[in-house]
Design a protein around this motif. Structure first.
Motif, mmCIF file in Angstrom:
data_model
loop_
_atom_site.group_PDB
_atom_site.id
_atom_site.type_symbol
_atom_site.label_atom_id
_atom_site.label_comp_id
_atom_site.label_asym_id
_atom_site.label_seq_id
_atom_site.Cartn_x
_atom_site.Cartn_y
_atom_site.Cartn_z
ATOM 1 N N ASN A 163 0.825 -1.214 0.000
ATOM 2 C CA ASN A 163 0.000 0.000 0.000
ATOM 3 C C ASN A 163 0.857 1.261 0.000
ATOM 4 O OD1 ASN A 163 -2.450 -1.346 -0.069
ATOM 5 N ND2 ASN A 163 -2.603 -1.490 2.151
ATOM 6 N N PHE A 164 1.994 1.193 0.690
ATOM 7 C CA PHE A 164 2.905 2.342 0.675
ATOM 8 C C PHE A 164 3.364 2.622 -0.751
ATOM 9 C CE2 PHE A 164 7.206 3.986 0.343
ATOM 10 C CZ PHE A 164 7.126 5.153 1.094
ATOM 11 N N TRP A 165 3.828 1.587 -1.448
ATOM 12 C CA TRP A 165 4.390 1.800 -2.786
ATOM 13 C C TRP A 165 3.320 2.187 -3.800
ATOM 14 C CZ3 TRP A 165 9.076 3.077 -3.077
ATOM 15 C CH2 TRP A 165 10.007 2.578 -2.160
ATOM 16 N N LYS A 166 2.109 1.707 -3.604
ATOM 17 C CA LYS A 166 1.032 2.120 -4.500
ATOM 18 C C LYS A 166 0.733 3.601 -4.312
ATOM 19 C CE LYS A 166 -3.710 1.109 -5.920
ATOM 20 N NZ LYS A 166 -4.944 0.345 -5.633
ATOM 21 N N ALA A 167 0.650 4.043 -3.049
ATOM 22 C CA ALA A 167 0.401 5.462 -2.766
ATOM 23 C C ALA A 167 1.590 6.314 -3.203
ATOM 24 C CB ALA A 167 0.117 5.652 -1.278
ATOM 25 N N PHE A 168 2.793 5.814 -2.996
ATOM 26 C CA PHE A 168 4.002 6.532 -3.407
ATOM 27 C C PHE A 168 3.990 6.757 -4.918
ATOM 28 C CE2 PHE A 168 8.452 6.811 -4.682
ATOM 29 C CZ PHE A 168 9.003 7.641 -3.708
ATOM 30 N N SER A 169 3.565 5.743 -5.662
ATOM 31 C CA SER A 169 3.537 5.823 -7.123
ATOM 32 C C SER A 169 2.550 6.863 -7.632
ATOM 33 C CB SER A 169 3.194 4.457 -7.724
ATOM 34 O OG SER A 169 4.137 3.486 -7.330
ATOM 35 N N GLU A 170 1.562 7.190 -6.816
ATOM 36 C CA GLU A 170 0.557 8.183 -7.222
ATOM 37 C C GLU A 170 1.066 9.620 -7.092
ATOM 38 O OE1 GLU A 170 -2.034 7.478 -8.772
ATOM 39 O OE2 GLU A 170 -2.626 5.437 -8.233
ATOM 40 N N ILE A 171 2.198 9.820 -6.414
ATOM 41 C CA ILE A 171 2.750 11.177 -6.266
ATOM 42 C C ILE A 171 3.196 11.676 -7.649
ATOM 43 C CG2 ILE A 171 4.568 12.580 -5.197
ATOM 44 C CD1 ILE A 171 4.546 10.556 -2.856
ATOM 45 N N MET A 179 14.679 -0.290 -6.600
ATOM 46 C CA MET A 179 14.301 -1.362 -5.687
ATOM 47 C C MET A 179 15.559 -2.063 -5.200
ATOM 48 S SD MET A 179 11.131 -2.728 -7.980
ATOM 49 C CE MET A 179 12.233 -2.823 -9.393
ATOM 50 N N ALA A 180 15.865 -1.905 -3.907
ATOM 51 C CA ALA A 180 17.085 -2.488 -3.351
ATOM 52 C C ALA A 180 16.842 -3.173 -2.007
ATOM 53 C CB ALA A 180 18.147 -1.399 -3.203
ATOM 54 N N PRO A 181 15.754 -3.952 -1.889
ATOM 55 C CA PRO A 181 15.556 -4.660 -0.632
ATOM 56 C C PRO A 181 16.389 -5.940 -0.523
ATOM 57 C CG PRO A 181 13.741 -5.157 -2.089
ATOM 58 C CD PRO A 181 14.608 -4.153 -2.810
ATOM 59 N N PHE A 182 17.061 -6.329 -1.631
ATOM 60 C CA PHE A 182 17.798 -7.593 -1.690
ATOM 61 C C PHE A 182 16.851 -8.735 -1.309
ATOM 62 C CE2 PHE A 182 22.571 -6.510 -1.586
ATOM 63 C CZ PHE A 182 22.371 -5.310 -2.220
ATOM 64 N N ASN A 183 15.655 -8.693 -1.841
ATOM 65 C CA ASN A 183 14.610 -9.635 -1.464
ATOM 66 C C ASN A 183 13.648 -9.745 -2.646
ATOM 67 O OD1 ASN A 183 11.801 -10.236 -0.413
ATOM 68 N ND2 ASN A 183 12.988 -10.598 1.456
ATOM 69 N N ARG A 184 13.485 -10.951 -3.186
ATOM 70 C CA ARG A 184 12.654 -11.132 -4.374
ATOM 71 C C ARG A 184 11.185 -10.829 -4.099
ATOM 72 N NH1 ARG A 184 17.165 -11.718 -4.951
ATOM 73 N NH2 ARG A 184 16.800 -9.529 -5.355
ATOM 74 N N TYR A 185 10.701 -11.231 -2.924
ATOM 75 C CA TYR A 185 9.288 -11.006 -2.605
ATOM 76 C C TYR A 185 8.979 -9.515 -2.532
ATOM 77 C CZ TYR A 185 9.574 -15.891 -1.010
ATOM 78 O OH TYR A 185 9.771 -17.245 -0.932
ATOM 79 N N GLN A 186 9.843 -8.765 -1.862
ATOM 80 C CA GLN A 186 9.602 -7.329 -1.686
ATOM 81 C C GLN A 186 9.773 -6.572 -2.995
ATOM 82 O OE1 GLN A 186 12.339 -6.602 1.519
ATOM 83 N NE2 GLN A 186 11.015 -7.594 3.024
ATOM 84 N N THR A 187 10.696 -7.023 -3.833
ATOM 85 C CA THR A 187 10.857 -6.420 -5.154
ATOM 86 C C THR A 187 9.583 -6.604 -5.979
ATOM 87 O OG1 THR A 187 13.258 -6.778 -5.148
ATOM 88 C CG2 THR A 187 12.204 -6.481 -7.295
ATOM 89 N N LEU A 188 9.057 -7.812 -5.971
ATOM 90 C CA LEU A 188 7.829 -8.097 -6.704
ATOM 91 C C LEU A 188 6.666 -7.253 -6.178
ATOM 92 C CD1 LEU A 188 6.085 -9.699 -8.683
ATOM 93 C CD2 LEU A 188 5.992 -11.555 -7.001
ATOM 94 N N GLU A 189 6.625 -7.044 -4.867
ATOM 95 C CA GLU A 189 5.547 -6.264 -4.275
ATOM 96 C C GLU A 189 5.562 -4.818 -4.782
ATOM 97 O OE1 GLU A 189 3.508 -7.144 -0.186
ATOM 98 O OE2 GLU A 189 5.355 -6.024 0.151
#
Length: 355
Positions: A163-171, A179-189
C-alpha cells in the motif's frame, strides 16, 4: 516544481547505468578533491547514463555538521559534468536523507546546483509511519523530481508495504523507483504496486538489488490488475556495484537490452553470468559479514585500479572485513571478463589531466 527534462525522461525509461558515486578521501580522512573529480570523469568516460551522489555509497555521514561535505561533493560532480560538455544525455541524481525539514532543504540544494532528480532515502526513519514517509516524499516532489528508494534494512532501510508503494507511485513528480531490498518477494511487491497505480507508465523501474542484477534486468513482469495485464520491465540499474567495473556494466546492460529486444529465448549463458556478477558482489559488498565492508570493498577495487589512493572511510571503523580482501582477489581471478582494468589503465592519465 522542477520537472524532468523530456530527453532525460526518455533515457530514464529506456534504461541506463547509474553508478552510485563513492567518496574519495585522503589518509587523514579529508576530502581528496582530485580523486573525487577523477571518479566522476571515470563514470562519464565509461558510458554511464548518469551518476547518483550523496547516496549510501557516498557515505551518509557527509551530512554530519562536523564533516559538512554534502554540498561540496555534489558541487564537484556538477562542475565535472559541466566541464565535460557531453554530447549525450546524462542524468544527475542526488541523494536526499533525514527528516522532512532536512530532506526538503537538501532537495532545494540539489535543485539549485542543477541536479535533475533526487533519490529519496528512508535511512534513520525506521520509527516513522508510512503516512509520514509519504507526506515527506510529497513535499520533496514539490521541489524536484523524485527517484524512490527501497533500501534494505541491513544498511539502514526498512520494510515498506504494498500500500505504501502504491500510494508513493501516485505522487505526481515521482519518476522512478530504485528497488534495493535484496529480497525477491519485496521487489515483486513494489512492481505489483506500481502496476496497480494510475501512473504505471510514468514510473521507470531500476534495480538496486546488487545481489541479482542480471536476472532483474532480464525479467519482464506480467502483472494482472483487475482484468488487465500490465507488462513492466526493470530497465536499468542505480547500483553501488556499478561504482566499479563500470565500463563493463555499460556493455552488460546494452547486451541485456539487445536480448530483450530480440524477443528470443534468454540464452542460458546470461543466467550463468548472473551468478558470476552476484558472486563478485558478495565479495565487494561483504555479504558474509552482513555488508559491514560494503563501502570499503568498493574502495578496494577502485584502489587496485588506481582511481583511489586508499580505502579510507569517514568512520575509521568502516574497513574491509577479515578475509574480504582475499575474496575480492578470488573474484578477480575467477571472472576476469567482468573487470575493466584495461580500460582504466588505458585512460587514467588522460582523466587526470588538469587535476
Amino acid at each position: 516544481m522542477k520537472t524532468l527534462n523530456p530527453v532525460l525522461k526518455k533515457l530514464l525509461h529506456q534504461g541506463t547505468v547509474i553508478p552510485a558515486h563513492p567518496l574519495a578521501l585522503t589518509e587523514g580522512r579529508e576530502l581528496d578533491e582530485k580523486r573525487q573529480r577523477l571518479l566522476t570523469r571515470y563514470y562519464m568516460a565509461s558510458g554511464a547514463g548518469g551518476i547518483a551522489i550523496g547516496v549510501h555509497t557516498t557515505q551518509f555521514q557527509i551530512r554530519d555538521p562536523q564533516i559538512n561535505l554534502y554540498k561540496k561533493v555534489l558541487q564537484l560532480a556538477i562542475e565535472e559534468i559541466t566541464i565535460a560538455n557531453l554530447d549525450r544525455p546524462f542524468i544527475k541524481v542526488a541523494g536526499v536523507s533525514g527528516n522532512t525539514e532536512q530532506a526538503v532543504n537538501e532537495a532545494k540544494i540539489c535543485a539549485e546546483l542543477g541536479y535533475d532528480i533526487v533519490l529519496v532515502s528512508t535511512n534513520g526513519l525506521g520509527d516513522w509511519s508510512e503516512e509520514a514517509l509519504l507526506e515527506r516524499a510529497a513535499k520533496i516532489s514539490e521541489i524536484i523530481p523524485v527517484f524512490g528508494f527501497y533500501l534494505q534494512p541491513a544498511v539502514g532501510g526498512r520494510v515498506l508495504s504494498y500500500n505504501f508503494w502504491k500510494a508513493f507511485s501516485e505522487i505526481e513528480n515521482v519518476q522512478a523507483i530504485k528497488m534495493a531490498p535484496f529480497n525477491r518477494y519485496q521487489t515483486l511487491e513494489v512492481i505489483r504496486a506500481v502496476c496497480a497505480s494510475s501512473r504505471c507508465d510514468e514510473i521507470a523501474l531500476y534495480t538496486g538489488n546488487d545481489d541479482n542484477i542480471v536476472a532483474d534486468l532480464l525479467t519482464t513482469y506480467n502483472i494482472t490488475v483487475g482484468e488487465k495485464v500490465f507488462k513492466k520491465d526493470i530497465v536499468g540499474g542505480l547500483l553501488g556495484h556499478w561504482a566499479v567495473w563500470t565500463n563493463k556494466a555499460v556493455s552488460l546492460l546494452e547486451e541485456i537490452h539487445r536480448i530483450k529486444e530480440s524477443g528470443t529465448t534468454i540464452p542460458k549463458e546470461a543466467m550463468t553470468l548472473n551468478i558470476a556478477v552476484t558472486d563478485s558482489n558478495a565479495a565487494f559488498f561483504d555479504s558474509a559479514n552482513n555488508f559491514e565492508g560494503c563501502i570499503a570493498g568498493l574502495h578496494e577495487v577502485l584502489r587496485r585500479q588506481g582511481l583511489l589512493k586508499g580505502i579510507w572511510c569517514l568512520d575509521e571503523n568502516e574497513k574491509l572485513s577479515i578475509g574480504q580482501n582475499e575474496e575480492i582477489s578470488r573474484v578477480y581471478n575467477d571472472y576476469p571478463q567482468l573487470n575493466d582494468d584495461d580500460f582504466v589503465r588505458d585512460n587514467i592519465e588522460n582523466w587526470l589531466k588538469g587535476l
